[in-house]
Structures are given as C-alpha cells and as structure tokens.
Scaffold this motif. Sequence first.
Motif, PDB file in Angstrom:
ATOM      1  N   PRO A   1       0.931  -1.188   0.018  1.00 26.19           N
ATOM      2  CA  PRO A   1       0.000  -0.012  -0.015  1.00 26.19           C
ATOM      3  C   PRO A   1       0.720   1.236  -0.014  1.00 26.19           C
ATOM      4  CG  PRO A   1      -0.908  -1.648   1.745  1.00 26.19           C
ATOM      5  CD  PRO A   1       0.554  -2.050   1.101  1.00 26.19           C
ATOM      6  N   GLU A   2       0.552   2.078  -0.654  1.00 25.06           N
ATOM      7  CA  GLU A   2       1.089   3.676  -0.679  1.00 25.06           C
ATOM      8  C   GLU A   2       1.405   4.203   0.830  1.00 25.06           C
ATOM      9  OE1 GLU A   2       0.799   7.805  -3.312  1.00 25.06           O
ATOM     10  OE2 GLU A   2      -0.861   6.424  -3.085  1.00 25.06           O
ATOM     11  N   GLY A   3       2.623   4.391   1.014  1.00 25.35           N
ATOM     12  CA  GLY A   3       2.938   5.015   2.203  1.00 25.35           C
ATOM     13  C   GLY A   3       3.007   4.293   3.293  1.00 25.35           C
ATOM     14  N   VAL A   4       3.028   2.927   3.285  1.00 27.27           N
ATOM     15  CA  VAL A   4       3.155   1.874   4.335  1.00 27.27           C
ATOM     16  C   VAL A   4       4.759   1.700   4.795  1.00 27.27           C
ATOM     17  CG1 VAL A   4       3.693  -0.201   3.028  1.00 27.27           C
ATOM     18  CG2 VAL A   4       2.616  -0.487   5.129  1.00 27.27           C
ATOM     19  N   ASP A   5       4.904   1.732   6.179  1.00 30.83           N
ATOM     20  CA  ASP A   5       6.209   1.552   6.704  1.00 30.83           C
ATOM     21  C   ASP A   5       6.663   0.181   6.933  1.00 30.83           C
ATOM     22  OD1 ASP A   5       8.702   1.925   8.008  1.00 30.83           O
ATOM     23  OD2 ASP A   5       7.778   2.525   9.909  1.00 30.83           O
ATOM     24  N   MET A   6       7.619  -0.356   5.760  1.00 28.87           N
ATOM     25  CA  MET A   6       7.792  -1.641   5.980  1.00 28.87           C
ATOM     26  C   MET A   6       8.723  -1.903   7.073  1.00 28.87           C
ATOM     27  SD  MET A   6       6.353  -3.133   3.572  1.00 28.87           S
ATOM     28  CE  MET A   6       7.251  -4.760   3.768  1.00 28.87           C
ATOM     29  N   LYS A   7       9.265  -1.120   7.834  1.00 29.69           N
ATOM     30  CA  LYS A   7      10.117  -1.425   9.028  1.00 29.69           C
ATOM     31  C   LYS A   7       9.141  -1.828  10.086  1.00 29.69           C
ATOM     32  CE  LYS A   7      14.133   1.620   8.013  1.00 29.69           C
ATOM     33  NZ  LYS A   7      14.927   2.754   8.496  1.00 29.69           N
ATOM     34  N   ASP A   8       7.966  -1.767  10.158  1.00 29.50           N
ATOM     35  CA  ASP A   8       6.847  -2.279  11.138  1.00 29.50           C
ATOM     36  C   ASP A   8       5.993  -3.202  10.400  1.00 29.50           C
ATOM     37  OD1 ASP A   8       4.816  -2.373  12.957  1.00 29.50           O
ATOM     38  OD2 ASP A   8       4.789  -0.306  13.400  1.00 29.50           O
ATOM     39  N   MET A   9       6.289  -4.300  10.438  1.00 29.39           N
ATOM     40  CA  MET A   9       5.537  -5.530   9.720  1.00 29.39           C
ATOM     41  C   MET A   9       4.172  -5.443  10.229  1.00 29.39           C
ATOM     42  SD  MET A   9       5.484  -7.723   7.439  1.00 29.39           S
ATOM     43  CE  MET A   9       7.358  -7.713   6.927  1.00 29.39           C
ATOM     44  N   ASN A  10       3.840  -5.280  11.427  1.00 23.89           N
ATOM     45  CA  ASN A  10       2.512  -5.267  11.669  1.00 23.89           C
ATOM     46  C   ASN A  10       1.610  -4.421  11.306  1.00 23.89           C
ATOM     47  OD1 ASN A  10       0.096  -6.408  13.455  1.00 23.89           O
ATOM     48  ND2 ASN A  10       0.855  -4.238  14.405  1.00 23.89           N
ATOM     49  N   ALA A  11       2.160  -3.142  11.295  1.00 22.82           N
ATOM     50  CA  ALA A  11       1.482  -1.972  10.662  1.00 22.82           C
ATOM     51  C   ALA A  11       1.333  -2.080   9.203  1.00 22.82           C
ATOM     52  CB  ALA A  11       2.317  -0.731  11.025  1.00 22.82           C
ATOM     53  N   ALA A  12       2.344  -2.742   8.447  1.00 21.15           N
ATOM     54  CA  ALA A  12       2.232  -2.994   7.104  1.00 21.15           C
ATOM     55  C   ALA A  12       1.043  -3.846   6.534  1.00 21.15           C
ATOM     56  CB  ALA A  12       3.595  -3.336   6.683  1.00 21.15           C
ATOM     57  N   ILE A  13       0.904  -5.057   7.223  1.00 23.59           N
ATOM     58  CA  ILE A  13      -0.003  -5.876   7.252  1.00 23.59           C
ATOM     59  C   ILE A  13      -1.473  -5.374   7.498  1.00 23.59           C
ATOM     60  CG2 ILE A  13      -0.802  -7.929   8.111  1.00 23.59           C
ATOM     61  CD1 ILE A  13       1.794  -9.228   8.169  1.00 23.59           C
ATOM     62  N   GLN A  14      -1.662  -4.435   8.585  1.00 22.95           N
ATOM     63  CA  GLN A  14      -2.706  -3.999   9.025  1.00 22.95           C
ATOM     64  C   GLN A  14      -3.077  -2.977   7.858  1.00 22.95           C
ATOM     65  OE1 GLN A  14      -4.383  -5.155  11.516  1.00 22.95           O
ATOM     66  NE2 GLN A  14      -2.592  -6.342  12.146  1.00 22.95           N
ATOM     67  N   ALA A  15      -2.164  -2.372   7.029  1.00 19.66           N
ATOM     68  CA  ALA A  15      -2.478  -1.570   6.013  1.00 19.66           C
ATOM     69  C   ALA A  15      -2.961  -2.212   4.701  1.00 19.66           C
ATOM     70  CB  ALA A  15      -1.179  -0.440   5.858  1.00 19.66           C
ATOM     71  N   GLY A  16      -2.560  -3.342   4.555  1.00 18.38           N
ATOM     72  CA  GLY A  16      -2.981  -4.061   3.273  1.00 18.38           C
ATOM     73  C   GLY A  16      -1.787  -4.729   2.625  1.00 18.38           C
ATOM     74  N   TRP A  17      -0.593  -4.660   3.206  1.00 21.68           N
ATOM     75  CA  TRP A  17       0.819  -5.367   2.845  1.00 21.68           C
ATOM     76  C   TRP A  17       0.270  -7.091   2.452  1.00 21.68           C
ATOM     77  CZ3 TRP A  17       3.902  -9.254   4.071  1.00 21.68           C
ATOM     78  CH2 TRP A  17       5.033  -9.229   3.353  1.00 21.68           C
ATOM     79  N   ALA A  18       0.611  -7.661   1.444  1.00 23.81           N
ATOM     80  CA  ALA A  18       0.597  -8.969   1.347  1.00 23.81           C
ATOM     81  C   ALA A  18       1.685  -9.574   0.390  1.00 23.81           C
ATOM     82  CB  ALA A  18      -0.841  -9.148   0.638  1.00 23.81           C
ATOM     83  N   VAL A  19       1.935 -10.656   0.427  1.00 24.42           N
ATOM     84  CA  VAL A  19       2.775 -11.341  -0.455  1.00 24.42           C
ATOM     85  C   VAL A  19       2.369 -12.994  -0.641  1.00 24.42           C
ATOM     86  CG1 VAL A  19       4.470 -11.877   1.392  1.00 24.42           C
ATOM     87  CG2 VAL A  19       5.350 -11.975  -0.672  1.00 24.42           C
ATOM     88  N   ASP A  20       2.591 -13.513  -1.812  1.00 26.00           N
ATOM     89  CA  ASP A  20       2.450 -14.826  -1.995  1.00 26.00           C
ATOM     90  C   ASP A  20       3.202 -15.423  -2.999  1.00 26.00           C
ATOM     91  OD1 ASP A  20       0.863 -15.383  -4.601  1.00 26.00           O
ATOM     92  OD2 ASP A  20      -0.083 -13.598  -3.478  1.00 26.00           O
ATOM     93  N   GLY A  21       3.854 -16.606  -2.865  1.00 27.47           N
ATOM     94  CA  GLY A  21       4.735 -17.098  -3.715  1.00 27.47           C
ATOM     95  C   GLY A  21       4.539 -18.743  -3.725  1.00 27.47           C
ATOM     96  N   VAL A  22       4.951 -19.279  -5.028  1.00 27.08           N
ATOM     97  CA  VAL A  22       5.296 -20.836  -5.149  1.00 27.08           C
ATOM     98  C   VAL A  22       6.379 -21.025  -5.871  1.00 27.08           C
ATOM     99  CG1 VAL A  22       4.042 -22.746  -5.937  1.00 27.08           C
ATOM    100  CG2 VAL A  22       2.316 -20.989  -5.188  1.00 27.08           C
ATOM    101  N   PHE A  23       7.225 -22.077  -5.201  1.00 28.07           N
ATOM    102  CA  PHE A  23       8.539 -22.418  -5.920  1.00 28.07           C
ATOM    103  C   PHE A  23       8.578 -24.025  -5.943  1.00 28.07           C
ATOM    104  CE2 PHE A  23       8.741 -18.374  -3.342  1.00 28.07           C
ATOM    105  CZ  PHE A  23       9.259 -17.558  -4.343  1.00 28.07           C
ATOM    106  N   SER A  24       9.414 -24.122  -6.987  1.00 24.61           N
ATOM    107  CA  SER A  24       9.090 -25.942  -7.084  1.00 24.61           C
ATOM    108  C   SER A  24      10.646 -26.276  -7.691  1.00 24.61           C
ATOM    109  CB  SER A  24       8.156 -26.264  -7.895  1.00 24.61           C
ATOM    110  OG  SER A  24       8.364 -25.867  -9.260  1.00 24.61           O
ATOM    111  N   PHE A  25      11.068 -27.458  -7.723  1.00 23.42           N
ATOM    112  CA  PHE A  25      12.133 -27.991  -8.215  1.00 23.42           C
ATOM    113  C   PHE A  25      11.947 -29.340  -8.478  1.00 23.42           C
ATOM    114  CE2 PHE A  25      12.624 -28.602  -3.605  1.00 23.42           C
ATOM    115  CZ  PHE A  25      12.660 -30.096  -3.496  1.00 23.42           C
ATOM    116  N   SER A  26      12.882 -29.926  -9.505  1.00 21.26           N
ATOM    117  CA  SER A  26      12.664 -31.408 -10.053  1.00 21.26           C
ATOM    118  C   SER A  26      13.394 -32.362  -9.388  1.00 21.26           C
ATOM    119  CB  SER A  26      12.995 -31.092 -11.382  1.00 21.26           C
ATOM    120  OG  SER A  26      14.399 -31.021 -11.997  1.00 21.26           O
ATOM    121  N   GLY A  27      14.641 -32.044  -8.467  1.00 20.67           N
ATOM    122  CA  GLY A  27      15.188 -33.025  -8.032  1.00 20.67           C
ATOM    123  C   GLY A  27      16.512 -32.296  -7.225  1.00 20.67           C
ATOM    124  N   GLY A  28      16.975 -33.033  -6.155  1.00 18.69           N
ATOM    125  CA  GLY A  28      18.063 -32.358  -5.459  1.00 18.69           C
ATOM    126  C   GLY A  28      18.621 -33.399  -4.456  1.00 18.69           C
TER     127      GLY A  28
END
Length: 494
Positions: free
Chosen positions: A223-250
Amino acid sequence: MKHFAGPATLTALLLSSTAVRAEITAEEVWTGIEAYYADTGYAVTAESKEKQGDTLVVSGMSLSNEMPEVTATISFGEMRLKELGDGRVELTVAETIPMTVVTRPATGEAVETVITMTQSGLSVIVSGSAADTTYDFTAPEMAMAMGGMSVDGAEVPLTLNMKATGNSGTMRMQSEGDRKVVQEMRTEKVDFSMSAEDPEGKGRFSTSGSFAELEGSANMLMPEGVDMKDMNAAIQAGWAVDGVFSFSGGGYVMDFAEGEETMHAESTIGTGSLLLDMSSSGLSYGVTGNDTKTSVQVSSFPLPIDLSVAQSAFNLTLPVTKSDDAQPFGMLMKFVDLEVSEGLWGIFDPAAQLPRDPATVIVDLSGAAKMLVNILDPEEAETLGATPPGSLEALDLNELKVSAVGAELTGTGAVTFDNSAGMPKPLGAVDLQLIGGNGLIDKLVAMGFVPEDQAMGARMMLGLFAVPSGEDTLTSKIEFKEDGGVYANGQRVQ
C-alpha cells in the motif's frame, strides 16, 4: 478507401500513442529503482549521477536499512542505464556486490556478517512506462559467498557458498498508487556448500548439495505510504505477499564430528515445492517432497540408517491479526509409504514377526480461532506472558491415518467450543477405527517388547472406549455433549 481511411488512421494513432506511453527513459528507471527501495525500507545513496550520451551513469550507489537491532548495507558501486533507442533501457551493475549485516541486540552478542554477491553475464532489459515497468533478466551465473562472520569482534570459522546457473526471469512493477509487483524466475541448477567449526576446536560440520530446475512466481502488494520497518502496521494497512516455488530434484551430503563421534548423511529428493502466503488474512507456509531417500551412518551405531518416503508434506495456516471474529487455521502433516532398511528391521525384529509394509502417517486439522492480539506486534506479544494468543472456536479432524506394522488407525471429527464460561466447553464428535490392534499387541507380547500385564491393561482400555465391528476391528465414537460430559459409544466416561 474512404470506408477504411478513418479506422486505419485511428488505429495508427492508437498504436503510436501506445508506443509513446510504453517508452521509458534511463532517468525514469533510476527514479523507479530509488522509489522501490525507499518503499521497502532502504535508504538509497549515490556519490554522483551523470548522463553520458545515451547512458545514465550512477556511481557509488549503495543501499542501507537500519532497524532497531539490525543494519544492512549493500554496495552496488557503479550502475549504468543505457537507452537502447527503442523505448527500452539496458541496466548493468558491477560483477561483485558486497553486503554487510550487523546485528546488535539489546541483550546478547553482536554479530557482523560479510556477504559477497557476484554475477557473470547479467543482462537486465527494462521496458514499459514509469508507472508500469517490466524488468526482464538473464544471467548465466549468479553466486553468493559469506566472506566472514564475527561475534563480539571474534572471528567465527564459518563459510557459506551458493551458485545459481542458467537464470532468467521477469518482474513487473506497477507503482501508481499502491505498488504491485509480479515476479517469475527460472534457474537450471543451484549448488551450495557450508562448513563450520567450533571456535574451541571441539567439533566441525560441513554440507554440500544441489537442486535442479527451480521455478517460482511471487506477488506482492504494498500500500502507498506503508512503513515496511513495522511489519504489523504494514500488514494492517494491506501489505500482502504470496509465492510458489518448485524444483525437479536435488540432494545433499552432510558430515559432523565432535571428538570421536562422527556422523555422515546422504539424501536425495525427487520433485518438491514451497509455498508462502502472508497478509492480514493469515500466514500460510507449506512444503512438499516426493521420493526422498536418506542414509545416515553414526560411528556409535553398527549399521547405516536408511529411510525412504514416497510423499511428504507439511502445511501450516495461522491467523496473525486481532479480531472479534473467528479466523481459520490449519495444519497438515503427511508421510506416505515410509520405509526403513532391512538391516535396521533386523536389529529389532530378527524373526520378522512384524509386517514390514510401508508406514503412513497423515494428520489433517483445521479450525477457527479468535485472536486476542496482533501476534506480529512485539509489544502486544510481550503482554501475553503465558496467556494463549487467542481463543479456540472450532477444531476439525479432517483426516487421521496411522498405518504401520500391520495395524491402522483412522479417524474424522468436528468439535466447536463454547468460551462464554471461561473454560472452553467442547461440543461435537470424533469417529475412530482401529484395524489390527489386538494382533499387533499379541506380536509385541510374543517379541517381549510388551509385558503381558501391560498388554491386558491396553486391551481393557480399548474395551472401554471402543466396540468390535469386525475381525480385529474396533470402532469408537467420542462425543462431547451439552451437559459437559464426554461419551464413548453412548457411555459417559467423564
């Protein structure tokens, strides 16, 4: 021709205006980079900025992020942004980029870590517009090496190296209003190694391995103007992240030694994945793996310990935001077709009295809870002490399955909780079925693992909570009723 002239002219104008809007300048790219890092909590500095023909040269560029107990600094040196003449910009950076992370907690040891990031043949092409920018990159090789670590000024013998080959990806950044970032990446192979020694010379550890064909995608909303140093405030303001990662072997190898005691382990895995989803709606984390094989040799144990698992998974979903409404949570733990080596079986069951079929363990839970605090707010979390962070409203047993050594326990159920009286009062039922339980007890007695009197006690407990429903099959319905009682197959047991 008159019929086609108007539409053709309009189409040409639209195409040309789109091309104009899609052009981006080197200055706009640099301004976007500055704004992005500033929004994520970094201070961006540069010793000089000069336009040399079609190239904007930024010298002495560095990033720094200062938090209450952690400071991180990244030195990019020189960054060049060349306008290609077709509305795109080519971005180049130094082949070596040092990074320093200093941790100074209020109590405890201060730790300083020096990391060097390197790249070979990196190509970044920037296109789009200032408000909607796309970064396409390729890099034959990217690497990271931990160059040193010190604790309270004393050097720690620790090394960490990671190399990624065959890298490519895309990042699209929309920065008008709320910032939206969409990323995709592909890597042909990642190699890693790590070694460490006890500063007093009492032990050492090393590991190395690789993973192949890594792919991933991620989305972030800032969100515009969010303070990323305060994770709780950022989440309350609407910050969100999602990701999917995969590999074929290791796989990896690992060695550990302390005095005369040594341990060597080797492991391989087929396909696997990792997912992460974090927002005000909750935190979700999950890992999966297929065809995992592990062999461990310990100097104090006579045989190698060989294990294999056809499928494994762990998923966890937790609410993170204070709310008067119940929020969902869940946990899944799964091991399917777990097998151990014959040599290990032979130590405990040399006569092969127990069935050696692959074992399976599945526990799938979900439910709802009301959060009393924002658990990502350190000040609120500290006020809890021994108090639970929330109240349990519902708990569902979606699946229970434990299958091993000839017996199988399965179950499902759903329970709600009344918290109005202080102590939660459950209401609901759980259905369980045990197949092969008595036969397993008989075998354990014959093997001498379980004394006869303890086996008798176990059978009495089964008789109290379960009823026969077939050949060596017991079922049980555990009910939690309005009167506060707990019933097993209709009989009150509490």
